[in-house]
Design a protein around this motif. Structure first.
Motif, PDB file in Angstrom:
ATOM      1  N   LEU A 304     -45.270  21.463 131.709  1.00 39.70           N
ATOM      2  CA  LEU A 304     -44.046  20.820 131.207  1.00 39.70           C
ATOM      3  C   LEU A 304     -44.330  19.982 129.962  1.00 39.70           C
ATOM      4  CD1 LEU A 304     -42.381  19.624 134.549  1.00 39.70           C
ATOM      5  CD2 LEU A 304     -41.790  21.638 133.183  1.00 39.70           C
ATOM      6  N   LEU A 305     -45.437  19.248 129.984  1.00 39.09           N
ATOM      7  CA  LEU A 305     -45.785  18.406 128.849  1.00 39.09           C
ATOM      8  C   LEU A 305     -46.172  19.243 127.634  1.00 39.09           C
ATOM      9  CD1 LEU A 305     -47.868  15.749 130.806  1.00 39.09           C
ATOM     10  CD2 LEU A 305     -45.638  15.370 129.744  1.00 39.09           C
ATOM     11  N   ARG A 306     -46.868  20.344 127.904  1.00 40.56           N
ATOM     12  CA  ARG A 306     -47.322  21.196 126.807  1.00 40.56           C
ATOM     13  C   ARG A 306     -46.147  21.803 126.049  1.00 40.56           C
ATOM     14  NH1 ARG A 306     -50.156  24.744 129.529  1.00 40.56           N
ATOM     15  NH2 ARG A 306     -52.073  23.521 129.410  1.00 40.56           N
ATOM     16  N   ARG A 307     -45.121  22.197 126.763  1.00 38.70           N
ATOM     17  CA  ARG A 307     -43.991  22.840 126.083  1.00 38.70           C
ATOM     18  C   ARG A 307     -42.872  21.861 125.718  1.00 38.70           C
ATOM     19  NH1 ARG A 307     -42.837  25.064 131.496  1.00 38.70           N
ATOM     20  NH2 ARG A 307     -40.710  24.468 132.141  1.00 38.70           N
ATOM     21  N   GLY A 308     -43.098  20.574 125.935  1.00 40.74           N
ATOM     22  CA  GLY A 308     -42.160  19.567 125.485  1.00 40.74           C
ATOM     23  C   GLY A 308     -40.954  19.364 126.370  1.00 40.74           C
ATOM     24  N   ALA A 309     -40.981  19.872 127.596  1.00 42.03           N
ATOM     25  CA  ALA A 309     -39.857  19.682 128.506  1.00 42.03           C
ATOM     26  C   ALA A 309     -39.867  18.292 129.123  1.00 42.03           C
ATOM     27  CB  ALA A 309     -39.890  20.738 129.613  1.00 42.03           C
ATOM     28  N   ALA A 310     -41.027  17.648 129.136  1.00 39.93           N
ATOM     29  CA  ALA A 310     -41.175  16.305 129.685  1.00 39.93           C
ATOM     30  C   ALA A 310     -42.094  15.498 128.788  1.00 39.93           C
ATOM     31  CB  ALA A 310     -41.713  16.360 131.116  1.00 39.93           C
ATOM     32  N   VAL A 311     -42.017  14.188 128.920  1.00 39.31           N
ATOM     33  CA  VAL A 311     -42.890  13.294 128.156  1.00 39.31           C
ATOM     34  C   VAL A 311     -43.586  12.357 129.131  1.00 39.31           C
ATOM     35  CG1 VAL A 311     -41.498  13.401 126.066  1.00 39.31           C
ATOM     36  CG2 VAL A 311     -40.976  11.663 127.795  1.00 39.31           C
ATOM     37  N   ARG A 312     -44.661  11.735 128.654  1.00 39.80           N
ATOM     38  CA  ARG A 312     -45.449  10.854 129.507  1.00 39.80           C
ATOM     39  C   ARG A 312     -45.665   9.507 128.841  1.00 39.80           C
ATOM     40  NH1 ARG A 312     -51.662  12.391 129.820  1.00 39.80           N
ATOM     41  NH2 ARG A 312     -51.761  10.122 129.871  1.00 39.80           N
ATOM     42  N   ASP A 313     -45.907   8.484 129.661  1.00 43.31           N
ATOM     43  CA  ASP A 313     -46.202   7.137 129.186  1.00 43.31           C
ATOM     44  C   ASP A 313     -47.328   6.577 130.052  1.00 43.31           C
ATOM     45  OD1 ASP A 313     -46.168   4.688 127.961  1.00 43.31           O
ATOM     46  OD2 ASP A 313     -44.434   3.930 129.107  1.00 43.31           O
ATOM     47  N   PRO A 314     -48.507   6.305 129.472  1.00 39.25           N
ATOM     48  CA  PRO A 314     -48.874   6.418 128.060  1.00 39.25           C
ATOM     49  C   PRO A 314     -48.979   7.879 127.603  1.00 39.25           C
ATOM     50  CG  PRO A 314     -50.787   5.877 129.375  1.00 39.25           C
ATOM     51  CD  PRO A 314     -49.619   5.814 130.315  1.00 39.25           C
ATOM     52  N   GLU A 315     -48.916   8.066 126.300  1.00 43.26           N
ATOM     53  CA  GLU A 315     -48.878   9.403 125.749  1.00 43.26           C
ATOM     54  C   GLU A 315     -50.210  10.126 125.840  1.00 43.26           C
ATOM     55  OE1 GLU A 315     -47.406   9.414 121.783  1.00 43.26           O
ATOM     56  OE2 GLU A 315     -45.494   8.458 122.295  1.00 43.26           O
ATOM     57  N   HIS A 316     -51.310   9.392 125.888  1.00 43.72           N
ATOM     58  CA  HIS A 316     -52.630  10.021 125.869  1.00 43.72           C
ATOM     59  C   HIS A 316     -53.472   9.516 127.045  1.00 43.72           C
ATOM     60  CE1 HIS A 316     -51.594  11.502 121.887  1.00 43.72           C
ATOM     61  NE2 HIS A 316     -51.292  10.257 121.529  1.00 43.72           N
ATOM     62  N   GLY A 317     -54.530  10.244 127.301  1.00 47.74           N
ATOM     63  CA  GLY A 317     -55.428   9.864 128.371  1.00 47.74           C
ATOM     64  C   GLY A 317     -55.283  10.764 129.586  1.00 47.74           C
ATOM     65  N   ARG A 318     -56.011  10.407 130.619  1.00 43.72           N
ATOM     66  CA  ARG A 318     -56.003  11.192 131.850  1.00 43.72           C
ATOM     67  C   ARG A 318     -54.623  11.140 132.502  1.00 43.72           C
ATOM     68  NH1 ARG A 318     -57.061  10.437 137.321  1.00 43.72           N
ATOM     69  NH2 ARG A 318     -57.156   8.171 136.979  1.00 43.72           N
ATOM     70  N   LEU A 319     -54.213  12.262 133.124  1.00 43.52           N
ATOM     71  CA  LEU A 319     -52.907  12.319 133.800  1.00 43.52           C
ATOM     72  C   LEU A 319     -53.067  11.751 135.211  1.00 43.52           C
ATOM     73  CD1 LEU A 319     -50.019  13.251 133.198  1.00 43.52           C
ATOM     74  CD2 LEU A 319     -50.581  15.459 134.211  1.00 43.52           C
ATOM     75  N   GLY A 320     -53.264  10.439 135.258  1.00 43.34           N
ATOM     76  CA  GLY A 320     -53.499   9.770 136.529  1.00 43.34           C
ATOM     77  C   GLY A 320     -52.215   9.464 137.276  1.00 43.34           C
ATOM     78  N   GLY A 321     -52.357   8.918 138.462  1.00 43.65           N
ATOM     79  CA  GLY A 321     -51.213   8.683 139.329  1.00 43.65           C
ATOM     80  C   GLY A 321     -50.219   7.678 138.797  1.00 43.65           C
ATOM     81  N   ASP A 322     -50.678   6.726 137.946  1.00 49.75           N
ATOM     82  CA  ASP A 322     -49.776   5.693 137.443  1.00 49.75           C
ATOM     83  C   ASP A 322     -49.080   6.088 136.148  1.00 49.75           C
ATOM     84  OD1 ASP A 322     -52.083   5.680 135.964  1.00 49.75           O
ATOM     85  OD2 ASP A 322     -52.255   3.485 135.846  1.00 49.75           O
ATOM     86  N   VAL A 323     -49.360   7.283 135.614  1.00 50.81           N
ATOM     87  CA  VAL A 323     -48.686   7.755 134.408  1.00 50.81           C
ATOM     88  C   VAL A 323     -47.229   8.059 134.742  1.00 50.81           C
ATOM     89  CG1 VAL A 323     -48.568   9.630 132.700  1.00 50.81           C
ATOM     90  CG2 VAL A 323     -50.782   8.686 133.389  1.00 50.81           C
TER      91      VAL A 323
END
Length: 331
Positions: A304-323
């Motif tokens: 989802l993140l790769r194709r831009g359907a969703a965004v994350r916060d923080p934008e970079h780093g490991r996709l940990g549980g608190d993202v």
């Protein structure tokens, strides 16, 4: 389809046994078959005793009672008697005339109240509230239940709404979900109302669409629910059975292999319903409200993140549980 159910029952029994034995208390396995399940009763009950025979060593010195509730099969006592003869003396097998309706009396007589209890209910009467309550009387208690299945689109609007509500409240207190369950409604609601705080369900559908059965699981422990999901996706993917999410109005069939794209669509729907969620919360949603495992979320979110359907916060780093994950604004 019966073969898939037997495999899942055997795998769940293997996962349950070490936990039950570790408690050092007498344990009970209860198998109850309604009139519509008698053809499968002999094979599945024999499979359960076969698993116990394979694990006889770890059961020595531990008391385990197996209750088999069924009617109308002359083959059942003969076939089970042969396997019972190979079991250690600590394992007692009792054949009880009747089906699921006899479960409350049978588990009480076997001393299962407050003891480790694994129940398997199949066929007519399996979703009766009193029967479900009896299956939840163990400490701990786990239940694998099979009944007829209909897709959400085949149910009435009220039933579909009830199913959606059950999915939303399944991870909360047992009393949060309606105790009513039925073939076209949410079996999970009945399990939650009976006292199982963690529930999940999935439809097993023949590839040719000729038949479908709903498989539901209830427990009080995350580890048990995770084990059930692992067992679900460990089934041989060459089988002529596909999975279906009972809450999916489209009735889409899923191959017996986790599909990140399908899960991704469900996660997008959850984000649309609930707003931004942490990765941990989305894992919990996948575990309790979908057919998928929590470990499948990582791949789905990455797509989802790769194709831009969703965004994350923080934008970079490991996709940990608190993202925190949110829908992309352009959606």
């Amino acid at each position: 389809m019966d073969g898939v159910v037997r495999e899942l029952l055997g795998r769940q029994l293997e996962a349950w046994l070490p936990r039950a034995v570790a408690r050092g208390r007498p344990s009970v396995v209860a198998l109850a078959y309604g009139p519509g399940a008698l053809l499968a009763a002999t094979d599945s009950a024999a499979a359960v005793l076969g698993v116990l025979a394979e694990h006889a060593g770890q059961l020595r010195g531990r008391q385990l009672t197996v209750l088999v509730l069924a009617d109308g099969s002359e083959e059942l006592p003969a076939r089970l008697g042969v396997i019972e003869a190979t079991l250690p003396a600590e394992i007692a097998v009792h054949l009880v005339p009747g089906g699921p309706a006899r479960l409350p009396v049978a588990v009480k007589a076997a001393g299962a109240t407050g003891a480790p209890l694994l129940s398997y209910l199949d066929g007519a009467g399996a979703t009766d509230p009193g029967v479900l309550a009896a299956s939840a009387a163990g400490r701990p208690a786990e239940l694998l239940l099979v009944t007829e299945a209909k897709p959400a689109s085949a149910a009435s609007p009220a039933a579909a709404s009830s199913a959606a509500g059950a999915a939303a409240t399944a991870a909360g207190p047992a009393g949060a979900a309606s105790p009513t369950a039925g073939p076209a409604g949410s079996v999970r609601a009945g399990l939650a109302g009976a006292g199982f705080p963690l529930t999940t369900q999935v439809d097993l559908v023949a590839v040719d669409g000729s038949s479908a059965r709903r498989l539901a699981f209830g427990t009080g422990h995350d580890r048990s629910l995770e084990a059930f999901k692992e067992n679900l996706w460990a089934v041989d993917d060459d089988t002529a059975v596909r999975y279906r999410d009972p809450a999916d109005p489209s009735g889409q069939l899923l191959d017996v292999a986790p599909d990140p794209e399908s899960l991704g669509q469900e996660l997008l729907a959850e984000l649309a319903r609930s707003g931004p969620r942490t990765v941990t919360e989305l894992r919990r949603h996948a575990l309790t409200a979908t057919a998928y495992r929590s470990v499948d979320v990582q791949r789905a979110l990455t797509g989802l993140l790769r194709r831009g359907a969703a965004v994350r916060d923080p934008e970079h780093g490991r996709l940990g549980g608190d993202v925190v994950i949110a829908l992309a604004r352009h959606r």
